[in-house]
Design a protein around this motif. Structure first.
Motif, PDB file in Angstrom:
ATOM      1  N   GLY A 402       0.659  -1.201   0.078  1.00  0.00           N
ATOM      2  CA  GLY A 402       0.037   0.028   0.216  1.00  0.00           C
ATOM      3  C   GLY A 402       0.670   1.298   0.003  1.00  0.00           C
ATOM      4  O   GLY A 402       0.171   2.484   0.149  1.00  0.00           O
ATOM      5  N   HIS A 403       2.262   1.005  -0.011  1.00  0.00           N
ATOM      6  CA  HIS A 403       3.005   2.180   0.009  1.00  0.00           C
ATOM      7  C   HIS A 403       2.736   3.391   1.164  1.00  0.00           C
ATOM      8  O   HIS A 403       2.733   4.306   1.016  1.00  0.00           O
ATOM      9  CB  HIS A 403       3.034   3.094  -1.290  1.00  0.00           C
ATOM     10  N   ILE A 404       2.681   2.677   2.301  1.00  0.00           N
ATOM     11  CA  ILE A 404       2.188   3.236   3.408  1.00  0.00           C
ATOM     12  C   ILE A 404       3.030   2.788   4.689  1.00  0.00           C
ATOM     13  O   ILE A 404       2.894   1.320   4.576  1.00  0.00           O
ATOM     14  CB  ILE A 404       0.868   3.556   3.763  1.00  0.00           C
ATOM     15  N   THR A 405       3.256   3.237   5.581  1.00  0.00           N
ATOM     16  CA  THR A 405       3.915   2.759   6.955  1.00  0.00           C
ATOM     17  C   THR A 405       3.240   3.536   8.248  1.00  0.00           C
ATOM     18  O   THR A 405       2.568   4.616   7.773  1.00  0.00           O
ATOM     19  CB  THR A 405       5.395   2.828   7.186  1.00  0.00           C
ATOM     20  N   GLU A 406       3.498   2.946   9.509  1.00  0.00           N
ATOM     21  CA  GLU A 406       2.832   3.627  10.550  1.00  0.00           C
ATOM     22  C   GLU A 406       3.907   4.490  11.286  1.00  0.00           C
ATOM     23  O   GLU A 406       3.583   5.141  12.164  1.00  0.00           O
ATOM     24  CB  GLU A 406       2.396   2.551  11.672  1.00  0.00           C
ATOM     25  N   MET A 407       4.767   4.731  10.298  1.00  0.00           N
ATOM     26  CA  MET A 407       5.935   5.636  11.129  1.00  0.00           C
ATOM     27  C   MET A 407       5.631   7.092  11.376  1.00  0.00           C
ATOM     28  O   MET A 407       4.959   7.559  10.744  1.00  0.00           O
ATOM     29  CB  MET A 407       7.124   5.670   9.983  1.00  0.00           C
ATOM     30  N   ARG A 408       6.015   7.351  12.492  1.00  0.00           N
ATOM     31  CA  ARG A 408       5.529   8.695  13.090  1.00  0.00           C
ATOM     32  C   ARG A 408       6.491   9.898  12.623  1.00  0.00           C
ATOM     33  O   ARG A 408       7.704   9.515  12.408  1.00  0.00           O
ATOM     34  CB  ARG A 408       5.956   8.927  14.715  1.00  0.00           C
ATOM     35  N   CYS A 409       6.129  10.915  11.994  1.00  0.00           N
ATOM     36  CA  CYS A 409       6.727  11.984  11.390  1.00  0.00           C
ATOM     37  C   CYS A 409       6.739  13.521  11.907  1.00  0.00           C
ATOM     38  O   CYS A 409       7.635  14.274  11.737  1.00  0.00           O
ATOM     39  CB  CYS A 409       6.488  12.274   9.953  1.00  0.00           C
ATOM     40  N   GLN A 445      -2.191   0.005  13.421  1.00  0.00           N
ATOM     41  CA  GLN A 445      -0.860  -0.739  13.064  1.00  0.00           C
ATOM     42  C   GLN A 445      -0.193  -0.362  14.572  1.00  0.00           C
ATOM     43  O   GLN A 445       0.812  -1.150  14.944  1.00  0.00           O
ATOM     44  CB  GLN A 445      -0.119  -0.186  12.094  1.00  0.00           C
ATOM     45  N   ARG A 446      -0.226   0.832  14.908  1.00  0.00           N
ATOM     46  CA  ARG A 446       0.428   1.152  16.060  1.00  0.00           C
ATOM     47  C   ARG A 446       0.199   0.619  17.442  1.00  0.00           C
ATOM     48  O   ARG A 446       0.871  -0.076  18.232  1.00  0.00           O
ATOM     49  CB  ARG A 446       0.498   2.704  16.321  1.00  0.00           C
ATOM     50  N   LYS A 447      -1.167   0.254  17.583  1.00  0.00           N
ATOM     51  CA  LYS A 447      -2.015  -0.724  18.487  1.00  0.00           C
ATOM     52  C   LYS A 447      -1.281  -2.072  18.616  1.00  0.00           C
ATOM     53  O   LYS A 447      -0.863  -2.579  19.662  1.00  0.00           O
ATOM     54  CB  LYS A 447      -3.261  -0.653  18.446  1.00  0.00           C
ATOM     55  N   LYS A 448      -1.235  -2.814  17.228  1.00  0.00           N
ATOM     56  CA  LYS A 448      -0.782  -3.958  17.193  1.00  0.00           C
ATOM     57  C   LYS A 448       0.788  -3.993  17.671  1.00  0.00           C
ATOM     58  O   LYS A 448       1.272  -4.958  18.153  1.00  0.00           O
ATOM     59  CB  LYS A 448      -0.879  -4.448  15.766  1.00  0.00           C
ATOM     60  N   GLU A 449       1.425  -2.988  16.957  1.00  0.00           N
ATOM     61  CA  GLU A 449       2.972  -2.828  17.386  1.00  0.00           C
ATOM     62  C   GLU A 449       3.031  -2.729  19.064  1.00  0.00           C
ATOM     63  O   GLU A 449       4.163  -3.388  19.552  1.00  0.00           O
ATOM     64  CB  GLU A 449       3.516  -1.671  16.695  1.00  0.00           C
TER      65      GLU A 449
END
Length: 452
Positions: A402-409, A445-449
């Motif tokens: 999906g060309h997307i991540t949960e990374m915080r910016c 995704q962050r919750k899963k992480e």
């Protein structure tokens, strides 16, 4: 190239147009373009040292392109040849180029000035190229069109491009005053015209010295002939004469005055209120009063994002295209392009989400100027920076589904902050839905992480 014909009655200086009679003979008489010909500036140094190289003068009409070439002709020890792109063919070009080559072999430089070089086709321009390359001639071209599009790349790469700007109202007012005092102009006549009228003519000319001088000449020639207290004849220019010669009666206004800002405000607010009829009226009021079309175009470009934004992103494309059209062809032809953009902006769905987003982010940015960039999105061009943790944890979005991540910016102190609030207008709800789904996915995704 010499012209041995006798000078006719109509070639006499006094019968020439004011703009021709008053053409500057030196840099000291030249008005405007101080970024090029001011004291110590590069073009002035080249002219004064007679060290000219091939160059292109690019700028709107009446800003001094041909005049600068004339000044160079007056200063140089080189042979100076004046070409017209309208009347010169390839055969004539090659004849003159061969003469220049012969002169070079005897140590004589030749400067060739080509007015309206953009009118030459590729074959005509190519005829100059070998002679420029081997130094037989120094080419000076003048054009109102972008040389990147209108001059052959090979020829353009061998020329320095000097960009000339529209003359300011102050420049033109000073020029008009000189025309009234210079013996080559009206210095030998008594002309009565107010400073306010000179400023009106300067604004009306829209940065074009030739237009300003032509208008002044027209109002003087149509002025009232009267006698002063001593019985001497004088020419009085009245407001009525000025209005008749410019066809701009009550429309005339000071571009820096209150009416200027009232009219642009009326245009902007009419578009914002989706009233194309009012918007076009205010547009016409400004253009017919002599307003710079590029100024209006810039404001419309701003409007396209400030008041329409992602409710219709096509609006910005049309506004920018209208600006480019104004730049390419100018008034009066570009009036229809501005009308196109103004009506489109008026009818487009409205959203101020772009301006709101930026203003909210700006407020936080100004309060948090020293907020550190998160380590994972820092640049790491050196080994030391990598060792210090720069870029550690960065996820390249294109490597993920999906060309997307949960990374915080965002910085930690601003995590979760939202600046963009999509409106419910036009197509913006579609972007709002996509944004909400992205935010929701990242949160999951962050919750899963965190659980893992």
């Amino acid at each position: 190239m010499e012209n041995n014909q006798q000078i006719s009655f109509f070639d006499r200086p006094e019968s020439q147009p004011l703009a021709s009679r008053l053409r500057p003979r030196s840099l000291d008489e030249f008005v405007g373009q101080q970024h090029l010909v001011g004291e110590g500036k590069v073009l002035r140094r080249l002219i004064e040292s007679d060290n000219i190289s091939s160059m292109i003068f690019w700028g709107p009409p009446g800003v001094g392109k041909t005049t600068l070439a004339t000044i160079i002709a007056n200063h140089t020890k080189s042979q100076f040849i004046n070409f017209s792109a309208v009347t010169s063919g390839i055969k004539e070009i090659r004849t003159v180029m061969q003469e220049a080559e012969n002169n070079r072999q005897f140590g004589q430089r030749t400067i060739v000035f080509v007015d309206e070089i953009h009118r030459f086709n590729k074959a005509q321009q190519d005829a100059f190229l070998p002679f420029v390359e081997k130094g037989s001639i120094i080419l000076i071209g003048a054009t109102t069109e972008n040389p990147s599009f209108e001059v052959n790349g090979a020829l353009l790469s061998r020329c320095k491009v000097f960009v000339l700007h529209e003359l300011t109202a102050e420049d033109l007012t000073a020029l008009l005053k000189r025309a009234l005092n210079d013996p080559r102009g009206f210095g030998n006549q008594k002309i009565e015209i107010s400073d306010e009228m000179l400023e009106v003519i300067a604004n009306f000319a829209n940065g074009d010295a030739r237009s300003a001088l032509s208008t002044l000449e027209m109002v003087v020639l149509n002025g009232d002939i009267r006698r002063d207290a001593d019985g001497n004849e004088k020419t009085v220019v009245t407001k009525e004469t000025l209005e008749q010669c410019t066809s701009r009666k009550s429309l005339l206004y000071d571009k820096k005055g209150e009416e200027h800002y009232n009219l642009i405000s009326a245009l902007h607010k009419s578009m914002r209120n989706s009233d194309p009829d009012a918007a076009v009226y205010w547009l016409a009021r400004m253009l017919e009063a002599g307003e710079d079309p590029l100024y209006i175009a810039r404001r419309v470009v701003r409007f396209a994002s400030e008041d329409v934004g992602m409710a219709d992103s096509r609006c910005l494309e049309i506004a920018v295209a209208a600006y480019q059209a104004c730049h390419f062809i100018g008034m009066p032809e570009c009036s229809v392009h501005l009308t196109h953009a103004v009506i489109y902006c008026s009818l487009a769905p409205k959203s101020n989400a772009m301006e709101t987003a930026y203003n909210e982010a700006k407020a936080d940015a100004l309060k948090m100027l020293d907020e550190p960039v998160p380590m994972n999105i820092r640049n790491a061009p050196t080994k030391l920076m990598k060792d210090l943790g720069y870029g550690e944890g960065y996820k390249y979005a294109h490597d993920y589904e999906g060309h997307i991540t949960e990374m915080r910016c965002l910085p930690d102190s601003l995590e979760g902050k939202r600046y963009y609030h999509p409106s419910d207008q036009g197509v913006e709800p579609k972007w709002g839905e996509r944004l909400e789904s992205i935010r929701k996915w990242k949160e999951e995704q962050r919750k899963k992480e965190n659980k893992s």
